[in-house]
Design a protein around this motif. Structure first.
Motif, short mmCIF file in Angstrom:
data_model
loop_
_atom_site.label_atom_id
_atom_site.label_comp_id
_atom_site.label_asym_id
_atom_site.label_seq_id
_atom_site.Cartn_x
_atom_site.Cartn_y
_atom_site.Cartn_z
N VAL A 113 0.87 -1.18 0.00
CA VAL A 113 0.00 0.00 0.00
C VAL A 113 0.90 1.22 0.00
O VAL A 113 1.79 1.35 0.85
CB VAL A 113 -0.92 0.01 1.25
N LYS A 114 0.70 2.12 -0.97
CA LYS A 114 1.54 3.32 -1.03
C LYS A 114 0.97 4.42 -0.15
O LYS A 114 -0.25 4.52 0.02
CB LYS A 114 1.61 3.82 -2.48
N GLY A 115 1.86 5.24 0.40
CA GLY A 115 1.39 6.33 1.25
C GLY A 115 2.57 7.01 1.90
O GLY A 115 3.66 7.07 1.32
N LYS A 116 2.37 7.53 3.12
CA LYS A 116 3.52 8.11 3.81
C LYS A 116 3.38 7.91 5.31
O LYS A 116 2.31 7.61 5.83
CB LYS A 116 3.67 9.58 3.45
N VAL A 117 4.52 8.07 6.01
CA VAL A 117 4.53 7.95 7.46
C VAL A 117 4.21 9.33 8.03
O VAL A 117 4.83 10.32 7.64
CB VAL A 117 5.90 7.46 7.96
N ALA A 118 3.21 9.39 8.92
CA ALA A 118 2.86 10.68 9.52
C ALA A 118 2.26 10.45 10.90
O ALA A 118 1.43 9.56 11.08
CB ALA A 118 1.85 11.43 8.63
N ASP A 119 2.70 11.22 11.87
CA ASP A 119 2.16 11.19 13.22
C ASP A 119 2.18 9.79 13.83
O ASP A 119 1.20 9.34 14.42
CB ASP A 119 0.72 11.73 13.25
N GLY A 120 3.27 9.08 13.65
CA GLY A 120 3.41 7.77 14.27
C GLY A 120 2.52 6.71 13.67
O GLY A 120 2.35 5.63 14.24
N THR B 162 -6.57 6.19 4.40
CA THR B 162 -6.71 5.15 5.42
C THR B 162 -5.49 5.17 6.35
O THR B 162 -4.37 5.31 5.89
CB THR B 162 -6.79 3.77 4.75
N ILE B 163 -5.74 5.07 7.64
CA ILE B 163 -4.64 5.06 8.61
C ILE B 163 -4.35 3.61 9.01
O ILE B 163 -5.26 2.88 9.42
CB ILE B 163 -5.03 5.85 9.89
N LEU B 164 -3.07 3.21 8.87
CA LEU B 164 -2.67 1.86 9.25
C LEU B 164 -1.64 1.95 10.36
O LEU B 164 -0.83 2.88 10.39
CB LEU B 164 -2.08 1.13 8.05
N PRO B 165 -1.64 0.98 11.30
CA PRO B 165 -0.71 1.05 12.42
C PRO B 165 0.72 0.72 11.98
O PRO B 165 0.93 -0.18 11.17
CB PRO B 165 -1.25 0.00 13.39
N LEU B 166 1.70 1.46 12.52
CA LEU B 166 3.10 1.24 12.15
C LEU B 166 3.73 0.22 13.09
O LEU B 166 3.43 0.21 14.27
CB LEU B 166 3.88 2.55 12.29
N ALA C 70 8.70 3.71 13.56
CA ALA C 70 8.15 4.98 14.04
C ALA C 70 9.21 6.07 13.95
O ALA C 70 10.40 5.80 13.81
CB ALA C 70 7.67 4.82 15.48
N GLY C 71 8.77 7.32 14.04
CA GLY C 71 9.70 8.43 14.06
C GLY C 71 10.28 8.74 12.71
O GLY C 71 11.40 9.25 12.58
N GLN C 72 9.60 8.38 11.63
CA GLN C 72 10.10 8.67 10.29
C GLN C 72 9.11 9.58 9.58
O GLN C 72 8.84 9.43 8.40
CB GLN C 72 10.24 7.36 9.50
N ASP C 73 8.57 10.55 10.34
CA ASP C 73 7.45 11.33 9.84
C ASP C 73 7.69 12.00 8.50
O ASP C 73 8.79 12.49 8.23
CB ASP C 73 7.07 12.40 10.87
N GLY C 74 6.64 12.01 7.69
CA GLY C 74 6.67 12.78 6.45
C GLY C 74 7.29 12.06 5.28
O GLY C 74 7.26 12.54 4.15
N ARG C 75 7.84 10.89 5.53
CA ARG C 75 8.55 10.21 4.45
C ARG C 75 7.57 9.41 3.57
O ARG C 75 6.71 8.72 4.10
CB ARG C 75 9.52 9.23 5.11
N PRO C 76 7.69 9.51 2.23
CA PRO C 76 6.88 8.63 1.39
C PRO C 76 7.30 7.18 1.64
O PRO C 76 8.50 6.91 1.78
CB PRO C 76 7.21 9.04 -0.04
N ALA C 77 6.35 6.30 1.75
CA ALA C 77 6.69 4.94 2.13
C ALA C 77 5.72 3.95 1.49
O ALA C 77 4.70 4.33 0.94
CB ALA C 77 6.65 4.79 3.65
#
Lengths: 300, 352
Positions: free
Chosen positions: B242-249, B257-261, B266-273
């Motif tokens: 699933v494409k997206g980014k890391v934001a707010d943990g 859609t928000i998926l649990p990390l 964690a701590g990689q906010d803002g990065r495309p992932a």
């Protein structure tokens, strides 16, 4: 006959004969298969028939078509054959031709095996060009080659000796056999040789124990070709051999049985017929290998 | 037996380089599988070990000996080919005895070694037959027998099972593995089938486009793929991305859609992932996220569900029997501990 045996017979027949398709009628098969095949057979076999009946025809039947049916022999005679065998050197010609053809064939096939294997499998630099050049050499007609070859034959002192022919026939045979064997070697999976290479075989061992046994059909058809071509060869045999007793069959029957402007048709035909018998025998022995090499591919 | 070292090996055909510096260490007695899609260079690498291809640069050593300039027959290896490469004009016995007969071994020695190999592989009834009289599995066994007879330092297998039907392939897989456990000979095995790799190998080398993507034990590769390629290649059905980014943990998919990390990412906010989740790590959960079913494939032991989830087509595998029909929505949850996160730009794994 009981029903059971009828059924057995029908099943037995089914194994050999392809199943008769419902859309296929007898008339259709006659027109598409049997009639064309019959024409082929007649066309191919008629020369042999003509040769055979002429060789046993007495002269008076041969020259009078009005009185005698040209396609049949009224009173067969063995005079022509007797004359051929006992009044000429025909047996000697036959032996000479056989010896020359056999020697030239072995020489050519041996050289061709080495050449074809090197070109197809060792893949040295320029192998493809060499392969092409060899094929082109085959296209040079003997009528161009026989004069320079004659010069060489004289210089080597081989004129009027069987060696003159044994050594010149390979000039056309080697290119042809090489080309044929390259194609055949190509059909043998390369993996087999790689496997043998890992198994610890040297190149010569691979050639002798893996490639050649698998290439037997190819070798046989190359051999048959070489043998037939040497057997029937005319121009070199005419140019390089002078003594009557050293001539090959095709040349000898033409030069010795045509006296002045008289064609001794009976003996000529008998000579041709007897001369083609050895080739026909060889063909019939090896026809299966021959066909399989033409259709190619090693079956695992 | 011996270890095999492949050090910075490159292969060029003319101006095209198809292996870009490969390093693999194979320990003594190890069963190593080179796996990757067609054209990744795995077969070429194997053939370089065998000595059937030149090494453009780098070094391959078997034991302590660098074999770059040593002929195949001096390398003390045995190879099983994809098409078995049995000598069609020799009986099974002669096929197996061929390599020994080249070394001037005595007849007694040949008989003894061929007999032993035939015993191991159950080939005794077939010794007088020709390869064309054997079935695919039997031919495969003869090819292995030919390798065993030589008692080499290294066995090389080049996609040996790809010509067999599915059922036989499974049986032969077990047979080869058992054979290795019995003989303990160093083995290098090439396949494009990741199931073969997972089930048989001590160590898998995943290759792609002339590079080694990851080396490791099968379950390590499964649990901790280094990058998107390995993650997608190992495991069947393949991992869902699933494409997206890391934001707010947490991970936010492109459709919101928000998926649990997993904690390590964690701590990689803002990065495309890219968020990776294996089909079997979805759980049915009443309070989970919606997944709209497109196709259901019940296999009995589990049910595979193709669905639309977080803006992406996914496959889920559930032990439960699913009553829902295509077009309906089920609710699934994702265990963060089983999820993988990869960098959106480089495809490398984020976190341990």
């Amino acid at each position: 006959m009981t029903n059971a045996t009828v059924e057995d017979a029908a099943q037995g027949a089914n194994i050999d004969v392809p199943e008769h398709m419902a859309w296929d009628s007898r008339a259709r098969r006659t027109i598409t298969i049997y009639i064309p095949l019959s024409i082929f057979i007649v066309v191919l076999l008629f020369p042999f028939y003509w040769m055979a009946i002429t060789s046993v025809k007495p002269d008076y039947e041969m020259y009078d078509y009005k009185k005698y049916n040209p396609f049949w022999v009224g009173s067969p005679t063995l005079d022509n054959i007797k004359k051929l065998l006992f009044d000429t050197d025909y047996p000697q010609w036959l032996i000479t031709t056989m010896g020359i053809a056999t020697a030239a064939t072995f020489l050519s096939v041996f050289a061709s095996v080495l050449a074809a294997y090197a070109i197809e499998r060792l893949r040295f630099k320029g192998a493809q060009h060499v392969g092409l050049a060899i094929y082109l050499a085959y296209l040079v007609p003997p009528t161009i080659l026989f004069i320079p070859l004659a010069t060489m034959i004289f210089q080597f002192g081989l004129f009027d000796s069987p060696l003159a022919l044994i050594l010149t026939y390979p000039t056309t045979l080697v290119p042809f056999c090489t080309w044929l064997l390259i194609g055949y070697f190509k059909s043998i999976p390369y993996e087999l040789e790689e496997c043998a290479l890992i198994d610890g075989a040297s190149r010569l061992q691979i050639l002798r124990r893996i490639t050649l046994p698998l290439a037997v059909p190819g070798l046989i058809s190359a051999g048959i070709f070489a043998f037939t071509l040497s057997w029937n060869e005319f121009i070199y045999a005419l140019a390089f051999i002078q003594s009557t007793e050293k001539k090959t069959v095709p040349v000898a029957i033409l030069t010795e049985l045509v006296t002045g402007d008289v064609f001794q048709w009976g003996s000529l035909m008998a000579g041709s017929l007897l001369g083609s018998v050895p080739v026909a025998i060889i063909y019939s022995f090896f026809v299966e290998y021959y066909v399989s090499s033409m259709t190619g591919a090693v079956k695992e | 037996m011996a270890n095999v070292s492949i050090r910075n090996v490159r292969k060029r055909f003319g101006s095209t380089e198809i292996l870009h510096g490969v390093d693999v260490e194979i320990d003594d007695g190890e069963f190593v599988i080179l796996v990757g899609p067609s054209g990744c260079g795995k077969s070429t690498l194997l053939r370089m070990i065998a000595g059937l291809e030149n090494i453009s640069s780098g070094e391959i050593a078997i034991g302590d000996r660098v074999v770059n300039n040593i002929a195949p027959k001096e390398r003390d290896i045995a190879m099983v080919f994809q098409n078995y490469a049995l000598y069609p004009h020799m009986t099974v016995r002669d096929n197996m005895a061929f390599s020994l007969s080249l070394t001037n071994a005595s007849k007694a020695e040949i008989d003894e070694k061929v007999g032993r190999a035939a015993q191991i592989l159950g080939l005794n009834p077939y010794l007088a037959r020709y390869p064309r009289q054997l079935s695919g599995g039997q031919r495969q066994r003869v090819a292995m027998g030919r390798a065993i007879v030589r008692d080499p330092q290294v066995f090389l297998f080049d996609e040996p099972l790809s010509n067999l039907d599915a059922k036989l392939r499974v049986a032969m897989r077990a047979e080869i593995k058992e054979l290795h456990q019995r003989l303990q000979t160093t083995t290098v095995y090439v396949t494009h089938d990741q199931i073969e790799a997972m089930t048989m190998a001590d160590k898998i080398v995943v290759m792609n486009a002339g590079n080694v993507e990851q080396i490791g034990a099968p379950l390590d590769l499964y649990d901790k793929p280094n990058n998107l390629f390995v993650a997608g290649f190992i495991g069947s059905p393949a991992m869902n991305f699933v494409k997206g980014k890391v934001a707010d943990g947490a991970f936010t998919a492109e459709d919101g859609t928000i998926l649990p990390l997993p904690p390590s990412a964690a701590g990689q906010d803002g990065r495309p992932a890219v968020y990776g989740i294996r089909p079997e790590h979805f759980r049915l959960a009443g309070d989970g996220l919606p997944a709209r079913i497109t196709v259901l494939e019940p296999t009995g032991s589990e049910t595979q569900v193709m669905a639309h989830f977080a803006g992406t087509p996914i496959i889920g595998a559930f032990r439960e029997r699913i009553a829902a029909k295509p077009g309906e929505t089920i609710r699934v949850s994702v265990d963060p501990m089983a999820a993988h996160v990869f960098d959106g730009a480089t495809g490398q794994r984020i976190g341990a």
